[in-house]
Design an enzyme around this catalytic site. Structure first.
Site, PDB file in Angstrom:
ATOM      1  N   ASP A   1     -67.472 -16.159 -14.830  1.00  0.00           N
ATOM      2  CA  ASP A   1     -66.580 -17.053 -15.591  1.00  0.00           C
ATOM      3  C   ASP A   1     -66.731 -18.505 -15.131  1.00  0.00           C
ATOM      4  O   ASP A   1     -67.038 -18.770 -13.968  1.00  0.00           O
ATOM      5  CB  ASP A   1     -65.124 -16.585 -15.400  1.00  0.00           C
TER       6      ASP A   1
ATOM      7  N   ASN B   1     -68.465 -21.065 -17.090  1.00  0.00           N
ATOM      8  CA  ASN B   1     -69.596 -21.818 -17.660  1.00  0.00           C
ATOM      9  C   ASN B   1     -69.125 -23.031 -18.468  1.00  0.00           C
ATOM     10  O   ASN B   1     -69.700 -24.115 -18.375  1.00  0.00           O
ATOM     11  CB  ASN B   1     -70.421 -20.926 -18.596  1.00  0.00           C
TER      12      ASN B   1
ATOM     13  N   HIS C   1     -73.689 -22.236 -20.362  1.00  0.00           N
ATOM     14  CA  HIS C   1     -74.196 -20.862 -20.474  1.00  0.00           C
ATOM     15  C   HIS C   1     -75.658 -20.789 -20.040  1.00  0.00           C
ATOM     16  O   HIS C   1     -76.072 -19.817 -19.410  1.00  0.00           O
ATOM     17  CB  HIS C   1     -74.029 -20.346 -21.908  1.00  0.00           C
TER      18      HIS C   1
ATOM     19  N   ASP D   1     -63.743  -9.594 -27.042  1.00  0.00           N
ATOM     20  CA  ASP D   1     -62.845 -10.674 -27.461  1.00  0.00           C
ATOM     21  C   ASP D   1     -63.559 -12.028 -27.560  1.00  0.00           C
ATOM     22  O   ASP D   1     -63.038 -12.966 -28.165  1.00  0.00           O
ATOM     23  CB  ASP D   1     -61.661 -10.783 -26.496  1.00  0.00           C
TER      24      ASP D   1
ATOM     25  N   ARG E   1     -64.606 -16.770 -30.307  1.00  0.00           N
ATOM     26  CA  ARG E   1     -65.078 -18.144 -30.072  1.00  0.00           C
ATOM     27  C   ARG E   1     -65.812 -18.678 -31.306  1.00  0.00           C
ATOM     28  O   ARG E   1     -66.221 -17.917 -32.167  1.00  0.00           O
ATOM     29  CB  ARG E   1     -65.996 -18.163 -28.848  1.00  0.00           C
TER      30      ARG E   1
ATOM     31  N   LEU F   1     -82.499  -1.139  -8.129  1.00  0.00           N
ATOM     32  CA  LEU F   1     -81.218  -1.706  -8.570  1.00  0.00           C
ATOM     33  C   LEU F   1     -80.966  -1.311 -10.020  1.00  0.00           C
ATOM     34  O   LEU F   1     -81.844  -1.443 -10.870  1.00  0.00           O
ATOM     35  CB  LEU F   1     -81.266  -3.246  -8.467  1.00  0.00           C
TER      36      LEU F   1
ATOM     37  N   SER G   1     -59.450  -9.276 -17.790  1.00  0.00           N
ATOM     38  CA  SER G   1     -59.961  -9.566 -19.131  1.00  0.00           C
ATOM     39  C   SER G   1     -60.702  -8.370 -19.753  1.00  0.00           C
ATOM     40  O   SER G   1     -61.809  -8.513 -20.279  1.00  0.00           O
ATOM     41  CB  SER G   1     -60.867 -10.811 -19.108  1.00  0.00           C
TER      42      SER G   1
ATOM     43  N   GLU H   1     -62.252  -3.264  -4.464  1.00  0.00           N
ATOM     44  CA  GLU H   1     -61.794  -4.424  -3.702  1.00  0.00           C
ATOM     45  C   GLU H   1     -62.092  -5.646  -4.573  1.00  0.00           C
ATOM     46  O   GLU H   1     -63.134  -5.702  -5.225  1.00  0.00           O
ATOM     47  CB  GLU H   1     -62.571  -4.546  -2.384  1.00  0.00           C
TER      48      GLU H   1
HETATM   49  C1  IPE Z   1     -64.246 -12.774 -19.621  1.00  0.00           C
HETATM   50  O1  IPE Z   1     -64.129 -14.153 -19.534  1.00  0.00           O
HETATM   51  C2  IPE Z   1     -65.526 -12.409 -20.311  1.00  0.00           C
HETATM   52  C3  IPE Z   1     -66.746 -12.784 -19.632  1.00  0.00           C
HETATM   53  C4  IPE Z   1     -66.865 -13.386 -18.484  1.00  0.00           C
HETATM   54  C5  IPE Z   1     -67.974 -12.428 -20.324  1.00  0.00           C
HETATM   55  P1  IPE Z   1     -63.228 -15.003 -20.552  1.00  0.00           P
HETATM   56  O2  IPE Z   1     -63.363 -16.395 -20.127  1.00  0.00           O
HETATM   57  O3  IPE Z   1     -63.615 -14.668 -21.941  1.00  0.00           O
HETATM   58  O4  IPE Z   1     -61.773 -14.409 -20.278  1.00  0.00           O
HETATM   59  P2  IPE Z   1     -60.343 -15.051 -20.519  1.00  0.00           P
HETATM   60  O5  IPE Z   1     -60.237 -15.351 -21.991  1.00  0.00           O
HETATM   61  O6  IPE Z   1     -60.244 -16.290 -19.709  1.00  0.00           O
HETATM   62  O7  IPE Z   1     -59.379 -13.996 -20.065  1.00  0.00           O
HETATM   63  C1  IPE Z   2     -68.072 -17.277 -18.981  1.00  0.00           C
HETATM   64  O1  IPE Z   2     -67.759 -18.633 -19.048  1.00  0.00           O
HETATM   65  C2  IPE Z   2     -69.114 -16.860 -19.979  1.00  0.00           C
HETATM   66  C3  IPE Z   2     -68.579 -16.114 -21.126  1.00  0.00           C
HETATM   67  C4  IPE Z   2     -67.358 -15.728 -21.278  1.00  0.00           C
HETATM   68  C5  IPE Z   2     -69.539 -15.768 -22.169  1.00  0.00           C
HETATM   69  P1  IPE Z   2     -66.723 -19.211 -20.093  1.00  0.00           P
HETATM   70  O2  IPE Z   2     -67.445 -19.546 -21.330  1.00  0.00           O
HETATM   71  O3  IPE Z   2     -65.576 -18.286 -20.253  1.00  0.00           O
HETATM   72  O4  IPE Z   2     -66.287 -20.531 -19.336  1.00  0.00           O
HETATM   73  P2  IPE Z   2     -64.819 -21.162 -19.265  1.00  0.00           P
HETATM   74  O5  IPE Z   2     -63.886 -20.085 -18.821  1.00  0.00           O
HETATM   75  O6  IPE Z   2     -64.489 -21.651 -20.640  1.00  0.00           O
HETATM   76  O7  IPE Z   2     -64.958 -22.260 -18.266  1.00  0.00           O
HETATM   77 MG    MG Z   3     -63.787 -18.107 -19.299  1.00  0.00          MG
END
Ligand code: IPE
Ligand code: IPE
Ligand code: MG
Length: 221
Positions: free
Chosen positions: A16, A18, A33, A63, A67, A127, A172, A183
């Site tokens: 999370d 990006n 990304h 979900d 976007r 792996l 999420s 953990e």
């Molecule tokens: C969860 O991250 C999904 C991924 C990392 C692929 P999100 O950024 O979509 O989750 P929320 O919306 O903050 O809970």
């Molecule tokens: C995680 O980063 C990647 C995906 C969920 C695809 P985000 O895109 O959720 O980045 P933030 O949370 O908006 O910073």
């Molecule tokens: Mg995110």
């Protein structure tokens, strides 16, 4: 089949941050990304030496379809590019790739690449890299329940260590069943900045923890 990978620990990562990484640099979300894909490469490379035999990465949640279309389309393209660029390296390094999640809503080209990469890397035994794409844990549990019998049989291996980057502390809809005794390590690092050292630090933290699984142990008696 799973027993091939039971020698090490199962680490699952919610990658999370990006978007925030990009925003803080005045860049579009997709640049974040792209940088995130580099972090995936580094993480996969450093995992085996840290005693990790199964690595499950949350790449796209069901979900995440909520976007904007240009972001979801860009993410699908990036996933395809990752597979194209990494398949050879996976084969060479004994990495077996497997996708979890729904496939029917993915672009046809990506489905084909996933299937081809799964086929090509099927012999890997160092792996098991599980990429969660269009993944919802609630959906996976519902599907497993519909099959009947022991749900664990239809779901993935138990998670030993769950890592989430970017400072958020929630699941999420990721591996809800499999994380029963996981953990958890939360780090403020944004995913594109995540390094092999960060992974090593999380594994060290995991090794310092005492897992009790509901029982009384020497430390708690
Ligand atoms: C969860 O991250 C999904 C991924 C990392 C692929 P999100 O950024 O979509 O989750 P929320 O919306 O903050 O809970
Ligand atoms: C995680 O980063 C990647 C995906 C969920 C695809 P985000 O895109 O959720 O980045 P933030 O949370 O908006 O910073
Ligand atoms: Mg995110």
């Amino acid at each position: 089949m799973r027993s091939t990978f039971s020698s090490g620990i199962h680490v699952a990562i919610i990658m999370d941050g990006n978007g925030r990484w990009a925003a803080s640099r005045g860049l579009p979300r997709l640049s974040g990304h792209r940088a995130g894909a580099e972090a995936v490469r580094r993480t996969v490379e450093s995992a085996p030496a840290l005693g990790i035999s199964v690595l499950t990465l949350y790449a796209f949640s069901s979900d995440n379809w909520r976007r904007p279309r240009n972001e979801t389309a860009g993410l699908m393209k990036l996933l395809a590019r990752y597979l194209l660029q990494e398949a050879d390296r996976c084969v060479a390094n004994g990495v077996r790739l497997e996708a979890i999640g729904r496939r029917d809503r993915l672009p046809a080209a990506l489905i084909e690449l996933l299937e081809e990469t799964e086929r090509r890397t099927a012999g890997g035994d160092k792996l098991l890299l599980r990429l969660a794409i269009d993944y919802s844990s609630r959906q996976a549990i519902q599907d497993a329940a519909a099959k009947g019998g022991d749900l664990s049989q239809h779901l993935g291996p138990d998670v030993d260590l769950l890592i989430r980057t970017s400072g958020e502390q929630r699941l999420s809809d990721f591996l809800l069943w499999e994380c029963a005794y996981a953990e958890m390590v939360f780090t403020r690092r944004m995913w594109p900045d995540f390094s092999g050292e960060d992974l090593a630090a999380a594994v060290e933290e995991f090794q310092r923890r005492e897992r009790r699984f509901g029982a009384v142990t020497a430390r708690t008696a």
